[in-house]
Design a protein around this motif. Structure first.
Motif, PDB file in Angstrom:
ATOM      1  N   ASN A   1       0.749  -1.146  -0.077  1.00 51.65           N
ATOM      2  CA  ASN A   1      -0.068   0.107  -0.001  1.00 51.65           C
ATOM      3  C   ASN A   1       0.793   1.204   0.194  1.00 51.65           C
ATOM      4  OD1 ASN A   1      -1.786  -1.933   0.353  1.00 51.65           O
ATOM      5  ND2 ASN A   1      -2.983  -0.909   1.761  1.00 51.65           N
ATOM      6  N   ALA A   2       2.181   1.188   0.229  1.00 52.48           N
ATOM      7  CA  ALA A   2       3.026   2.302   0.231  1.00 52.48           C
ATOM      8  C   ALA A   2       3.255   2.721  -1.126  1.00 52.48           C
ATOM      9  CB  ALA A   2       4.445   2.077   0.900  1.00 52.48           C
ATOM     10  N   VAL A   3       3.097   2.060  -2.218  1.00 54.56           N
ATOM     11  CA  VAL A   3       3.152   2.459  -3.631  1.00 54.56           C
ATOM     12  C   VAL A   3       1.913   3.179  -4.074  1.00 54.56           C
ATOM     13  CG1 VAL A   3       3.512   1.657  -5.819  1.00 54.56           C
ATOM     14  CG2 VAL A   3       4.670   0.340  -3.917  1.00 54.56           C
ATOM     15  N   LYS A   4       2.298   4.470  -4.929  1.00 57.34           N
ATOM     16  CA  LYS A   4       1.105   5.109  -5.272  1.00 57.34           C
ATOM     17  C   LYS A   4       0.265   4.358  -6.243  1.00 57.34           C
ATOM     18  CE  LYS A   4       3.293   9.560  -4.169  1.00 57.34           C
ATOM     19  NZ  LYS A   4       3.893  10.877  -4.885  1.00 57.34           N
ATOM     20  N   THR A   5      -0.834   4.970  -6.489  1.00 54.35           N
ATOM     21  CA  THR A   5      -1.841   4.170  -7.238  1.00 54.35           C
ATOM     22  C   THR A   5      -1.321   4.024  -8.696  1.00 54.35           C
ATOM     23  OG1 THR A   5      -3.658   4.365  -5.928  1.00 54.35           O
ATOM     24  CG2 THR A   5      -4.296   4.032  -8.431  1.00 54.35           C
TER      25      THR A   5
ATOM     26  N   ALA B   1       1.712   4.557  -9.910  1.00 47.74           N
ATOM     27  CA  ALA B   1       3.015   4.291 -10.112  1.00 47.74           C
ATOM     28  C   ALA B   1       3.216   3.040 -11.088  1.00 47.74           C
ATOM     29  CB  ALA B   1       3.694   3.823  -8.859  1.00 47.74           C
ATOM     30  N   THR B   2       2.225   2.250 -10.873  1.00 54.21           N
ATOM     31  CA  THR B   2       2.213   1.014 -11.860  1.00 54.21           C
ATOM     32  C   THR B   2       1.091   0.526 -12.414  1.00 54.21           C
ATOM     33  OG1 THR B   2       1.880  -0.934  -9.976  1.00 54.21           O
ATOM     34  CG2 THR B   2       4.333   0.048 -10.425  1.00 54.21           C
ATOM     35  N   ALA B   3       1.000  -0.316 -13.433  1.00 53.36           N
ATOM     36  CA  ALA B   3      -0.449  -0.645 -14.077  1.00 53.36           C
ATOM     37  C   ALA B   3      -1.240  -1.272 -13.146  1.00 53.36           C
ATOM     38  CB  ALA B   3      -0.307  -1.477 -15.250  1.00 53.36           C
ATOM     39  N   PHE B   4      -0.550  -1.945 -11.840  1.00 50.12           N
ATOM     40  CA  PHE B   4      -1.300  -2.703 -10.828  1.00 50.12           C
ATOM     41  C   PHE B   4      -1.702  -1.550  -9.972  1.00 50.12           C
ATOM     42  CE2 PHE B   4      -1.948  -4.669  -6.751  1.00 50.12           C
ATOM     43  CZ  PHE B   4      -2.431  -5.719  -7.022  1.00 50.12           C
ATOM     44  N   SER B   5      -3.119  -1.437  -9.903  1.00 48.48           N
ATOM     45  CA  SER B   5      -3.575  -0.099  -9.272  1.00 48.48           C
ATOM     46  C   SER B   5      -4.314  -0.199  -7.956  1.00 48.48           C
ATOM     47  CB  SER B   5      -4.865   0.241 -10.304  1.00 48.48           C
ATOM     48  OG  SER B   5      -5.873  -0.388 -10.402  1.00 48.48           O
ATOM     49  N   ARG B   6      -4.656  -1.375  -7.541  1.00 50.21           N
ATOM     50  CA  ARG B   6      -5.674  -1.508  -6.039  1.00 50.21           C
ATOM     51  C   ARG B   6      -4.516  -1.552  -5.149  1.00 50.21           C
ATOM     52  NH1 ARG B   6     -11.000  -0.319  -6.870  1.00 50.21           N
ATOM     53  NH2 ARG B   6     -11.430  -1.029  -9.071  1.00 50.21           N
ATOM     54  N   ARG B   7      -4.094  -0.349  -4.873  1.00 54.78           N
ATOM     55  CA  ARG B   7      -3.204   0.019  -3.712  1.00 54.78           C
ATOM     56  C   ARG B   7      -3.852   0.118  -2.236  1.00 54.78           C
ATOM     57  NH1 ARG B   7       2.124  -2.401  -5.082  1.00 54.78           N
ATOM     58  NH2 ARG B   7       2.504  -1.856  -7.346  1.00 54.78           N
ATOM     59  N   ASP B   8      -4.942   0.529  -2.410  1.00 55.46           N
ATOM     60  CA  ASP B   8      -5.513   0.724  -1.093  1.00 55.46           C
ATOM     61  C   ASP B   8      -6.232  -0.280  -0.612  1.00 55.46           C
ATOM     62  OD1 ASP B   8      -7.458   0.673  -3.197  1.00 55.46           O
ATOM     63  OD2 ASP B   8      -8.783   2.090  -2.475  1.00 55.46           O
ATOM     64  N   SER B   9      -5.983  -1.501  -1.018  1.00 49.76           N
ATOM     65  CA  SER B   9      -6.469  -2.842  -0.641  1.00 49.76           C
ATOM     66  C   SER B   9      -6.240  -3.486   0.904  1.00 49.76           C
ATOM     67  CB  SER B   9      -6.398  -3.939  -1.685  1.00 49.76           C
ATOM     68  OG  SER B   9      -6.856  -3.496  -3.005  1.00 49.76           O
ATOM     69  N   LEU B  10      -7.331  -3.802   1.442  1.00 46.05           N
ATOM     70  CA  LEU B  10      -6.948  -4.391   2.785  1.00 46.05           C
ATOM     71  C   LEU B  10      -6.753  -6.143   2.448  1.00 46.05           C
ATOM     72  CD1 LEU B  10      -6.968  -4.226   5.889  1.00 46.05           C
ATOM     73  CD2 LEU B  10      -9.191  -4.335   6.009  1.00 46.05           C
ATOM     74  N   PHE B  11      -7.940  -6.607   2.053  1.00 48.53           N
ATOM     75  CA  PHE B  11      -7.786  -7.998   1.611  1.00 48.53           C
ATOM     76  C   PHE B  11      -7.843  -8.070   0.224  1.00 48.53           C
ATOM     77  CE2 PHE B  11      -9.999  -8.033   5.883  1.00 48.53           C
ATOM     78  CZ  PHE B  11      -8.827  -8.421   6.712  1.00 48.53           C
ATOM     79  N   THR B  12      -7.352  -9.173  -0.467  1.00 51.33           N
ATOM     80  CA  THR B  12      -7.356  -9.665  -1.563  1.00 51.33           C
ATOM     81  C   THR B  12      -7.997 -11.229  -1.342  1.00 51.33           C
ATOM     82  OG1 THR B  12      -5.916  -8.479  -2.909  1.00 51.33           O
ATOM     83  CG2 THR B  12      -6.651 -10.662  -3.715  1.00 51.33           C
ATOM     84  N   ILE B  13      -9.275 -11.441  -1.780  1.00 44.34           N
ATOM     85  CA  ILE B  13     -10.036 -12.613  -1.290  1.00 44.34           C
ATOM     86  C   ILE B  13      -9.970 -13.299  -2.676  1.00 44.34           C
ATOM     87  CG2 ILE B  13     -12.089 -13.866  -0.415  1.00 44.34           C
ATOM     88  CD1 ILE B  13     -12.694 -11.190   0.917  1.00 44.34           C
TER      89      ILE B  13
END
Length: 501
Positions: free
Chosen positions: A398-402, A404-416
């Motif tokens: 989550n320390a990486v900005k949204t 910064a990379t194509a992987f965007s979901r930097r505010d996620s708590l869980f990935t289920i």
């Protein structure tokens, strides 16, 4: 650099493109590139069935050809020749794509199998490694461990590095080190026009952005230069298990969610909640499993406040050793990918990334557990769900900005991850399996706010996700569309969930 003797336009005029059949590809490739010696496997060849076997047997695509280049120059030639015969081109690293995108995601693609790209070069002074994309995770773990180093990545030893690094790459060290995409320093890549280049923050930063999270839509990577990390001197793989009623399970999940949101968890804590069928209908089995990359006694003090809020576990286990030992444990006892065959499955998977700023409500958790405890007990598919901890305080993910990379979901708590297999792991996959997972995910989404901005994880790719552009890429998608038009305007790298031209 390959120079074609005839233009694509003249081929269209002659009607050749429409007439090219799969069995003609070997002859046509040789005709237009004297000395073209890349191995090709075509439909009808003895090796074709094995070389096109998907990991997920729910799919049965027939590529037009499979090529096995050994250099970036040969990759470039295959891409250009693919354009000559008007075939879309995809790369296959390890073949573990959930929806067989590495076979094209449909019939008729030319597959570039990257199995010959297996070099790993470690620079002990710089703390970096150049890893070619044909390596499997098991090979990489072993090679880096010999130098006292490690990387964030998944646990299955058979997963190919090319696809894993292109779309995310989560493991229990990810709260400490980030995702695999976050450790990439540069990428050697072949573009849609056949250009061979290296991209980084300084060289084509826009393409570097796109390749870290949606890589296969923009080029075929041949090698990644990675930042590596000192392997922790001690690591513990832990697990705890409970059996709950649906309401007890919902209360447990609510307590855990509150704990990881409010507690400054050390980044050395990586974990997932594992949900499996209960012992009787109405019950749910809940596990807390993960990796702890610090002395074991500190794990007890870290989890103490949480355990004070929930019933005592029925069982627990701890396996402590060095970092390599922990990786072997997570891989199921062996990192070997050469002498043991990979497994296949027949399955469907969905994913849901919960926003840290809008955690799952008590109503959503109760509805979730009601479906799991009842429909999950009677369904005719085998299943497990994993709620991986991406966020919480001190998370490197989550320390990486949204942007910064194509992987965007930097505010996620869980990935289920919601994963269900057919009986015996063989085809056919029952229609009821789709219905069950739809009910499970909808139980959460439908009991959340209408504007709940949840995501989905590209390495758990879902062929039935309707609004995948938003769920996978969020606000990054418009930028990715513009870059697709720039770097691949003809759609050479196109598959069902590729960035659209």
């Amino acid at each position: 650099m390959l120079k074609l003797r005839v233009s694509l336009a003249s081929l269209v005029v002659l009607g050749w493109v429409a007439a090219v059949q799969a069995q003609d590809l070997r002859t046509l490739f040789g005709t237009h590139q004297p000395g073209f010696n890349v191995s090709l496997v075509l439909p009808g060849d003895p090796a074709f069935a094995n070389d096109t076997r998907p990991f997920n047997l729910r799919f049965d695509f027939e590529p037009a050809a499979v090529a096995f280049p050994a250099t970036a120059q040969e990759v470039s030639k295959v891409i250009k020749l693919g354009q000559l015969v008007n075939h879309q081109v995809v790369a296959r690293s390890g073949g573990h794509s959930y929806i067989a995108n590495a076979l094209g995601g449909k019939d008729g693609a030319i597959v570039i199998d990257m199995r010959n790209f297996q070099a790993i070069t470690v620079d002990d002074t710089a703390g970096t490694a150049v890893i070619e994309v044909g390596n499997r995770l098991g090979d990489i773990i072993s090679a880096l461990a010999a130098h006292g180093r490690g990387l964030p990545h998944g646990t299955c030893p058979y997963v190919g590095f090319g696809g894993h690094a292109a779309y995310g790459g989560f493991g229990f060290t990810s709260r400490l080190w980030g995702l695999t995409v976050d450790a990439i320093l540069s990428i050697d890549v072949v573009l849609a026009n056949g250009t061979i280049t290296t991209v980084s923050e300084k060289n084509h930063p826009d393409l570097f952005f796109a390749l870290r999270g949606s890589g296969a839509s923009f080029g075929i990577a041949t090698a990644y230069t990675m930042r590596t990390f000192p392997a922790p001197p001690t690591a513990t793989i832990f697990s705890y298990n409970w059996q709950f009623t649906a309401s007890g399970a919902a209360a447990f999940l609510a307590s855990y969610q509150s704990f990881v949101l409010s507690t400054p968890l050390p980044p050395t804590f990586g974990a997932e909640i594992v949900i499996t069928p209960g012992n009787v209908q109405g019950n749910v089995s809940i596990g807390l499993a993960g990796g702890w990359y610090a002395p074991l006694d500190q794990l007890n003090s870290t989890l103490g406040p949480f355990f004070a809020t929930v019933p005592a576990p029925r069982a627990m286990s701890f396996d402590t050793g060095d970092y390599l030992h922990s990786a072997i444990n997570l891989a199921g006892g062996s990192l070997d990918t050469k002498d043991q065959p990979d497994n296949t499955d027949t399955f469907y998977a969905k994913s849901l990334m919960t926003p840290q700023g809008a955690p799952m409500s008590g109503k959503a958790l109760q509805a979730f557990m009601d479906v799991v405890a009842n429909e999950g007990f009677t369904t005719d598919v085998g299943w497990f769900f994993q709620a991986e901890l991406f966020g919480g305080r001190n998370s490197a993910i989550n320390a990486v900005k949204t942007g910064a990379t194509a992987f965007s979901r930097r505010d996620s708590l869980f990935t289920i991850q919601f994963y269900a297999s057919s009986k015996g792991n063989v085809p056919p996959y029952p229609e009821s399996g789709f219905t069950f997972l739809d009910h499970v995910v909808n139980s959460i989404v439908d009991n959340s706010p209408p504007n709940w901005d949840y995501g989905a994880y590209t390495n758990y790719i879902d062929d039935r996700l309707i609004d995948w552009q938003r769920r996978y890429y969020s606000t990054n998608y418009p930028r990715l569309r513009r870059l697709k038009d720039l770097y691949d305007p003809r759609g050479t790298f196109t598959f069902p969930t590729s960035i659209q031209v």
